[in-house]
Design a protein around this motif. Structure first.
Motif, PDB file in Angstrom:
ATOM      1  N   PHE A  16     -17.497 -20.700  -1.689  1.00 57.02           N
ATOM      2  CA  PHE A  16     -17.259 -21.910  -0.911  1.00 57.02           C
ATOM      3  C   PHE A  16     -18.483 -22.808  -0.997  1.00 57.02           C
ATOM      4  N   GLY A  17     -18.241 -24.129  -1.011  1.00 56.99           N
ATOM      5  CA  GLY A  17     -19.342 -25.065  -1.132  1.00 56.99           C
ATOM      6  C   GLY A  17     -18.928 -26.469  -0.752  1.00 56.99           C
ATOM      7  N   GLU A  18     -19.828 -27.418  -0.978  1.00 53.59           N
ATOM      8  CA  GLU A  18     -19.599 -28.792  -0.546  1.00 53.59           C
ATOM      9  C   GLU A  18     -18.577 -29.526  -1.414  1.00 53.59           C
ATOM     10  N   GLU A  19     -18.446 -29.134  -2.660  1.00 55.32           N
ATOM     11  CA  GLU A  19     -17.546 -29.847  -3.566  1.00 55.32           C
ATOM     12  C   GLU A  19     -16.710 -28.847  -4.360  1.00 55.32           C
ATOM     13  N   THR A  20     -15.415 -29.095  -4.436  1.00 49.51           N
ATOM     14  CA  THR A  20     -14.557 -28.248  -5.255  1.00 49.51           C
ATOM     15  C   THR A  20     -14.830 -28.548  -6.715  1.00 49.51           C
ATOM     16  N   SER A  21     -15.257 -27.498  -7.464  1.00 50.12           N
ATOM     17  CA  SER A  21     -15.662 -27.701  -8.852  1.00 50.12           C
ATOM     18  C   SER A  21     -15.528 -26.398  -9.613  1.00 50.12           C
ATOM     19  N   PHE A  22     -15.642 -26.516 -10.949  1.00 51.17           N
ATOM     20  CA  PHE A  22     -15.626 -25.338 -11.806  1.00 51.17           C
ATOM     21  C   PHE A  22     -16.748 -25.478 -12.814  1.00 51.17           C
ATOM     22  N   GLN A  23     -17.752 -24.612 -12.694  1.00 49.06           N
ATOM     23  CA  GLN A  23     -18.922 -24.679 -13.572  1.00 49.06           C
ATOM     24  C   GLN A  23     -19.291 -23.272 -14.029  1.00 49.06           C
ATOM     25  N   LEU A  27     -15.771 -20.896  -9.642  1.00 48.36           N
ATOM     26  CA  LEU A  27     -14.924 -21.835  -8.913  1.00 48.36           C
ATOM     27  C   LEU A  27     -15.488 -22.018  -7.513  1.00 48.36           C
ATOM     28  N   THR A  28     -15.919 -23.226  -7.197  1.00 47.40           N
ATOM     29  CA  THR A  28     -16.409 -23.560  -5.861  1.00 47.40           C
ATOM     30  C   THR A  28     -15.325 -24.326  -5.122  1.00 47.40           C
ATOM     31  N   VAL A  29     -15.070 -23.963  -3.875  1.00 45.65           N
ATOM     32  CA  VAL A  29     -13.983 -24.563  -3.092  1.00 45.65           C
ATOM     33  C   VAL A  29     -14.531 -25.169  -1.816  1.00 45.65           C
ATOM     34  N   ASN A  30     -14.206 -26.443  -1.582  1.00 47.96           N
ATOM     35  CA  ASN A  30     -14.508 -27.098  -0.320  1.00 47.96           C
ATOM     36  C   ASN A  30     -13.421 -26.703   0.675  1.00 47.96           C
ATOM     37  N   GLU A  31     -13.783 -25.890   1.661  1.00 52.76           N
ATOM     38  CA  GLU A  31     -12.791 -25.341   2.591  1.00 52.76           C
ATOM     39  C   GLU A  31     -12.062 -26.422   3.377  1.00 52.76           C
ATOM     40  N   GLU A  32     -12.798 -27.427   3.836  1.00 60.32           N
ATOM     41  CA  GLU A  32     -12.180 -28.465   4.658  1.00 60.32           C
ATOM     42  C   GLU A  32     -11.142 -29.254   3.859  1.00 60.32           C
ATOM     43  N   GLU A  33     -11.520 -29.663   2.646  1.00 57.78           N
ATOM     44  CA  GLU A  33     -10.578 -30.408   1.810  1.00 57.78           C
ATOM     45  C   GLU A  33      -9.363 -29.559   1.449  1.00 57.78           C
ATOM     46  N   ALA A  34      -9.612 -28.305   1.092  1.00 57.96           N
ATOM     47  CA  ALA A  34      -8.524 -27.419   0.698  1.00 57.96           C
ATOM     48  C   ALA A  34      -7.543 -27.207   1.845  1.00 57.96           C
ATOM     49  N   THR A  35      -8.077 -27.002   3.049  1.00 56.28           N
ATOM     50  CA  THR A  35      -7.226 -26.783   4.217  1.00 56.28           C
ATOM     51  C   THR A  35      -6.380 -28.014   4.517  1.00 56.28           C
ATOM     52  N   ALA A  36      -6.969 -29.186   4.412  1.00 59.31           N
ATOM     53  CA  ALA A  36      -6.222 -30.418   4.663  1.00 59.31           C
ATOM     54  C   ALA A  36      -5.115 -30.603   3.621  1.00 59.31           C
ATOM     55  N   TYR A  37      -5.398 -30.256   2.378  1.00 56.01           N
ATOM     56  CA  TYR A  37      -4.422 -30.437   1.304  1.00 56.01           C
ATOM     57  C   TYR A  37      -3.208 -29.532   1.493  1.00 56.01           C
ATOM     58  N   LEU A  38      -3.433 -28.284   1.866  1.00 61.56           N
ATOM     59  CA  LEU A  38      -2.317 -27.342   1.978  1.00 61.56           C
ATOM     60  C   LEU A  38      -1.532 -27.524   3.269  1.00 61.56           C
ATOM     61  N   ASN A  39      -2.077 -28.295   4.209  1.00 56.87           N
ATOM     62  CA  ASN A  39      -1.409 -28.469   5.504  1.00 56.87           C
ATOM     63  C   ASN A  39      -1.217 -29.941   5.836  1.00 56.87           C
ATOM     64  N   ALA A  40      -0.862 -30.726   4.840  1.00 56.85           N
ATOM     65  CA  ALA A  40      -0.716 -32.170   5.037  1.00 56.85           C
ATOM     66  C   ALA A  40       0.353 -32.504   6.070  1.00 56.85           C
ATOM     67  N   ALA A 164      -3.087 -23.550  -4.684  1.00 51.92           N
ATOM     68  CA  ALA A 164      -3.290 -23.240  -6.099  1.00 51.92           C
ATOM     69  C   ALA A 164      -3.372 -24.518  -6.927  1.00 51.92           C
ATOM     70  N   GLU A 165      -2.537 -25.489  -6.621  1.00 53.71           N
ATOM     71  CA  GLU A 165      -2.591 -26.765  -7.335  1.00 53.71           C
ATOM     72  C   GLU A 165      -3.895 -27.495  -7.027  1.00 53.71           C
ATOM     73  N   TYR A 166      -4.320 -27.432  -5.772  1.00 56.15           N
ATOM     74  CA  TYR A 166      -5.546 -28.133  -5.373  1.00 56.15           C
ATOM     75  C   TYR A 166      -6.765 -27.609  -6.122  1.00 56.15           C
ATOM     76  N   VAL A 167      -6.970 -26.287  -6.125  1.00 57.03           N
ATOM     77  CA  VAL A 167      -8.185 -25.747  -6.740  1.00 57.03           C
ATOM     78  C   VAL A 167      -8.166 -25.911  -8.258  1.00 57.03           C
ATOM     79  N   ALA A 168      -6.968 -25.921  -8.854  1.00 58.65           N
ATOM     80  CA  ALA A 168      -6.884 -26.058 -10.308  1.00 58.65           C
ATOM     81  C   ALA A 168      -7.299 -27.442 -10.790  1.00 58.65           C
ATOM     82  N   LYS A 169      -7.277 -28.417  -9.893  1.00 60.64           N
ATOM     83  CA  LYS A 169      -7.722 -29.762 -10.278  1.00 60.64           C
ATOM     84  C   LYS A 169      -9.204 -29.770 -10.656  1.00 60.64           C
ATOM     85  N   ALA A 170      -9.919 -28.717 -10.302  1.00 59.93           N
ATOM     86  CA  ALA A 170     -11.343 -28.630 -10.624  1.00 59.93           C
ATOM     87  C   ALA A 170     -11.594 -28.573 -12.126  1.00 59.93           C
TER      88      ALA A 170
END
Length: 432
Positions: A16-23, A27-40, A164-170
């Motif tokens: 988990f981190g500040e920005e959802t990215s893949f380096q 895979l780093t996931v922004n928890e707040e953004e991810a939670t908002a996306y899955l529960n729109a 799954a769709e959200y994190v894959a955008k990384a």
């Protein structure tokens, strides 16, 4: 010509981190953004994200869905008709995050849910125990029908697909490490030249209940559906999703996306066989529907001019045994050689001597004693409070499934992948 190209990115770890990215495989996931996306739509509450790695002392129960993260550069939904507008699947480019899955868990379970142990004796029975899992725990804002054994829980399952769709955008702007390419036409031309046998994959899709616990085709519930032909690329590319949870016999979205039988048939296409595609045959409840399904399945086989078919049962036991043996007998009567894939569950409800070549994916009636885990994501009490196929509040021989120390005694039905016919595990398919 339908050509599917899957670009693979191999995940080494999730954090988990500040920005959802893949380096570099992380895979780093922004928890707040991810939670908002899955529960729109705001239908979930008490949402928490976790990371479960192979070997961790973690138990996921009740587990309700498993999805491989994917991204479509052309903007189409990964699960057309379910997470976005209906578009034809099975062609174009899609990116996939390998070595991981997204799993959702909740507080309340029902008979279609299951369990994943990341370590211990149950771990070897599930593909998900061998993956790095991004786990979303969520409860429904409005809980209802808690006294029923089967409840519509699409909010939580859909959340896993959306996450799954959200994190894959990384990986949207990345170059894949590896490519898989699938097309029937080139291999078919070679197979025709060689005169290779024409083979199809017959796959049960569950169509048992009218309340949202069936498979979905392009987002449509399969209740009262009849047999249909599907290009194998569509199966691998999100045309199918499941409203069942992770009980041992379920094929999840992850299982459809990575179906090993389809991939192996592709490997042999043009070499030893002419792979003609997939026939979906629903496992319905009434005998009239079962007879309709087998008749149409047989007509499709004749139209495809098949020489042979692999016929996979959805799980095993109960009335789906009837569907499988109806299919095997119908095809054999038409001169088409068959091999069945099924699990066992304390015997078979129906058999037919025409179905005499069977691969067993294990006995879901086997009982296991499982040690307690340091962390439970979900609710351990659900194993005895709610209705599951694989656990029980009281038993004449074993007592309660849940012991005071948090250990469990359950049968294979409880373990994700414990008996389905996709063949991820060595007990179903072994390479020599």
């Amino acid at each position: 010509m339908k050509k599917l190209e899957i670009g693979n990115f191999y995940v080494k770890d999730i954090q988990f981190g500040e920005e959802t990215s893949f380096q570099q495989g992380i895979l780093t996931v922004n928890e707040e953004e991810a939670t908002a996306y899955l529960n729109a739509d705001g239908k979930l509450k008490n949402i928490r994200l976790h990371i479960a790695r192979p070997g961790d002392s973690i138990r996921l129960v009740p587990a309700k869905a498993a999805v491989e993260p994917r991204y479509r550069p052309d903007g189409r939904a990964v699960f057309p008709g379910y997470t976005g507008p209906v578009k034809t699947a099975g062609e174009g480019i899609v990116y996939a995050l390998k070595n991981m899955s997204v799993i959702c868990c909740g507080k309340y379970g029902n008979m279609v849910d299951g369990m994943v142990d990341m370590s211990g004796p149950a771990a070897k029975h599930s593909i998900y125990s061998q993956l790095i899992n991004l786990v979303v725990y969520a409860e429904r804002t409005v809980e209802k029908d808690l006294d029923l054994s089967i409840r519509v829980e699409d909010e939580q399952r859909r959340a896993a697909h959306l996450l799954a769709e959200y994190v894959a955008k990384a990986v949207a702007d990345k170059e894949p490490e590896e490519w898989e390419r699938y097309e029937l036409e080139t291999g078919a031309a070679e197979a025709e030249k060689k005169g290779l046998p024409r083979v199809a994959y017959y796959m049960t899709i569950i169509s048992q209940l009218a309340n949202g616990c069936n498979e979905m085709v392009y987002g449509a519930d399969c209740h009262n559906m009849l047999s249909m032909y599907m290009h194998p690329n569509e199966v691998l590319d999100g045309a199918l999703a499941s409203q069942f949870g992770l009980m041992g016999q379920t094929t999840t979205a992850f299982g459809f996306q990575n179906n090993p039988v389809i991939k192996r048939l592709y490997q042999e296409h043009g070499k030893t066989i002419n792979f003609c595609g997939v026939v979906l045959f629903p496992g319905d409840v009434t005998n009239d529907m079962k007879l309709r399904v087998k008749s149409i399945s047989g007509e499709l086989a004749s139209a495809l001019k098949l020489d042979a078919a692999i016929v996979a049962e959805w799980g095993g036991g109960s009335n789906v045994d009837v569907d499988l043996f109806y299919q095997l007998a119908e095809l054999e009567d038409r001169g088409i050689k068959t091999v069945g894939i099924m699990s066992e569950h304390g015997g078979k409800m129906m058999q037919d001597p025409k179905g005499n070549a069977i691969v067993s994916s294990g006995d879901t009636n086997e009982v296991y004693e499982l040690p307690p885990m340091e962390l439970v994501i979900g609710d351990l009490e659900s194993t005895v409070r709610d209705y599951f196929y694989g656990s029980w509040p009281v038993h004449d021989t074993y007592g309660s499934s849940l012991r005071p120390d948090g250990s469990l005694v359950v049968n294979m039905y409880m373990m994700a992948d414990g008996g389905n016919s996709t063949g991820f595990l060595a007990k179903t398919v072994k390479e020599y």
